[in-house]
Design an enzyme around this catalytic site. Structure first.
Site, PDB file in Angstrom:
ATOM      1  N   GLU A   1       0.866  -0.935  -0.209  1.00 44.84           N
ATOM      2  CA  GLU A   1      -0.136  -0.141  -0.097  1.00 44.84           C
ATOM      3  C   GLU A   1       1.150   1.439  -0.236  1.00 44.84           C
ATOM      4  O   GLU A   1       0.788   1.985  -1.024  1.00 44.84           O
ATOM      5  CB  GLU A   1      -1.001  -0.017   1.526  1.00 44.84           C
ATOM      6  CG  GLU A   1      -1.828   1.215   1.175  1.00 44.84           C
ATOM      7  CD  GLU A   1      -3.009   0.859   1.797  1.00 44.84           C
ATOM      8  OE1 GLU A   1      -3.812   0.017   2.146  1.00 44.84           O
ATOM      9  OE2 GLU A   1      -3.208   1.745   2.847  1.00 44.84           O
TER      10      GLU A   1
ATOM     11  N   ARG B   1      -2.672  32.386 -18.933  1.00 46.24           N
ATOM     12  CA  ARG B   1      -3.535  34.130 -17.365  1.00 46.24           C
ATOM     13  C   ARG B   1      -2.741  34.791 -17.767  1.00 46.24           C
ATOM     14  O   ARG B   1      -1.246  34.947 -17.370  1.00 46.24           O
ATOM     15  CB  ARG B   1      -3.312  33.443 -15.694  1.00 46.24           C
ATOM     16  CG  ARG B   1      -3.604  34.376 -15.142  1.00 46.24           C
ATOM     17  CD  ARG B   1      -4.987  34.455 -14.891  1.00 46.24           C
ATOM     18  NE  ARG B   1      -5.621  35.667 -14.434  1.00 46.24           N
ATOM     19  CZ  ARG B   1      -6.806  36.667 -14.105  1.00 46.24           C
ATOM     20  NH1 ARG B   1      -7.340  36.512 -15.529  1.00 46.24           N
ATOM     21  NH2 ARG B   1      -6.509  37.184 -12.732  1.00 46.24           N
TER      22      ARG B   1
ATOM     23  N   GLN C   1       8.721  35.878 -12.073  1.00 48.16           N
ATOM     24  CA  GLN C   1       9.517  35.175 -11.513  1.00 48.16           C
ATOM     25  C   GLN C   1       8.896  34.546 -10.857  1.00 48.16           C
ATOM     26  O   GLN C   1       9.291  32.977  -9.741  1.00 48.16           O
ATOM     27  CB  GLN C   1      11.066  35.657 -11.138  1.00 48.16           C
ATOM     28  CG  GLN C   1      12.160  34.942 -10.798  1.00 48.16           C
ATOM     29  CD  GLN C   1      13.217  35.407 -10.447  1.00 48.16           C
ATOM     30  OE1 GLN C   1      12.850  36.036  -9.251  1.00 48.16           O
ATOM     31  NE2 GLN C   1      14.863  35.342 -11.705  1.00 48.16           N
TER      32      GLN C   1
END
Length: 389
Positions: free
Chosen positions: A244, A270, A281
């Protein structure tokens, strides 16, 4: 971002692409839980081999090793927008079916595995209790041996798949205060008198994964349903957690990749102040950090998967992989939301990742417990013998 995994065989890469396309097309879901829709998608996942991937083919599985299984789960997580559903399938396979594969008798494997692999049946693993989460060796659920059966009394909480399970893997104490050898694992059929499932939880994350409490009230289980023999429960649990903590978390790699790719595209489209925000940056560095976390977590997880495939007796790699992936998922979710501003808190991939990532630091053993496991494996905290004079 290029999705090619150069460490995978051509066969595994082809399987990965097939699963990715299938999950995108057929397994999206609503992100909530509807029993009928859940069962429909589960059967489809079974037909594609997702519910029994690591089970030997003689019992209805695909016989995948841990590396191929991790790749399968990564594609599953990337393609299926309902991370809760993918999580449920992975928990079924690694926490329930693999214990039967590794500890079951031939008769037990023939009885339970084919239906669980095909998607006809669903399994749940019950170990966590209200007062025994991280302290899994001190369970209050008891199993008393009587003649040809055991009688279980107690309860489990936070049991994934419990509301829909046909089969339960249940850990109970057969010897009070017996520690590692005091636990025994049982395979219990749904509908057994004395077994009752509570109402599904309303959770913050993984909403598409049904979870509930399970209660045992003088629940009689035949002795031939003991998995691995009396007193072997802790070994069964430890082995299942290696699977798991490694392969299940491949789901989160896929989800993170989907969100990182979407964030890169968003930052390029955007515009603010007359330019794409990816040119700032502060934004570009945050995106690079997201990618760094993803790729670092992927390296850790596949290292653990390779060790598991070789049969390494290694506690460290699965624990570190679990920590790396879950922490990366939370951080990437936070960054993805932040970069989208107000849109980030609306329903969508970024917000869903953050919600679904929060439980990842808790289930399969909390990240704090994983650090304890690593420290113990390194020998930290042990008293060293005094030097001889």
């Amino acid at each position: 971002m290029d999705a090619t995994n150069t460490h995978l065989s051509p066969e595994t890469e082809a399987m990965r692409e097939m699963v990715l396309a299938f999950a995108r097309r057929d397994l999206a879901g609503s992100g909530g839980f509807d029993p009928g829709e859940f069962r429909r998608r589960w059967r489809l996942a079974g037909e594609q081999g997702l519910t029994g991937g690591t089970v030997p083919d003689k019992y209805g599985g695909s016989g995948l090793d841990a590396v191929a299984a991790a790749a399968l789960m990564e594609a599953f997580g990337e393609g299926c927008a309902d991370t809760g559903f993918a999580f449920s399938v992975a928990a079924h396979l690694f926490a329930c079916l693999m214990p039967i594969v590794e500890f079951g008798t031939d008769g037990q494997k023939e009885r339970w595995l084919p239906g669980l692999c095909s998607g006809e049946r669903i399994a749940a693993h019950g170990i966590t209790e209200p007062e025994a989460g991280s302290d899994a060796m001190n369970l209050r659920t008891r199993a008393e041996h009587r003649d040809d059966h055991y009688v279980l009394n107690g309860g489990k909480c936070f049991t994934t798949n419990a509301p829909v399970a046909d089969v339960f893997i249940v850990q109970a104490a057969t010897r009070a205060g017996g520690g590692f050898f005091g636990l025994t694992a049982f395979v219990v059929e749904a509908g057994t008198p004395g077994l009752r499932v509570g109402r599904p939880y309303d959770k913050t994350g993984l909403r598409g994964s049904p979870t509930a409490d399970v209660y045992f009230d003088d629940c009689a289980v035949p002795a031939d349903c003991v998995l691995g023999g009396e007193g072997a429960g802790a070994s069964v649990f430890t082995s299942s957690m290696k699977w798991e903590r490694t392969c299940l978390f491949g789901v989160y790699l896929g989800v993170m990749k989907r969100v990182v790719d979407d964030t890169i595209a968003f930052a390029g489209e955007r515009e603010q102040f007359g330019t794409a925000i990816g040119g700032f940056q502060a934004v570009s560095h945050r995106v690079v950090d997201m990618l760094l976390r993803l790729e670092s977590a992927r390296l850790m997880l596949y290292k653990a998967a390779r060790g598991l495939s070789r049969g390494d007796d290694d506690e460290i790699a699965p624990a570190l992989a679990k920590i790396a992936v879950s922490e990366a998922a939370v951080r990437i979710g936070l960054d993805a939301v932040q970069l989208r501003g107000a849109a980030g808190v609306l329903e969508g991939g970024a917000a869903a990742l953050l919600r679904d990532a929060l439980p990842a630091r808790i289930f399969s053993g909390t990240n704090e417990i994983q650090k304890n496991n690593v420290a113990r494996a390194l020998g930290l905290g042990r008293r060293r013998p005094a030097p001889r004079s």
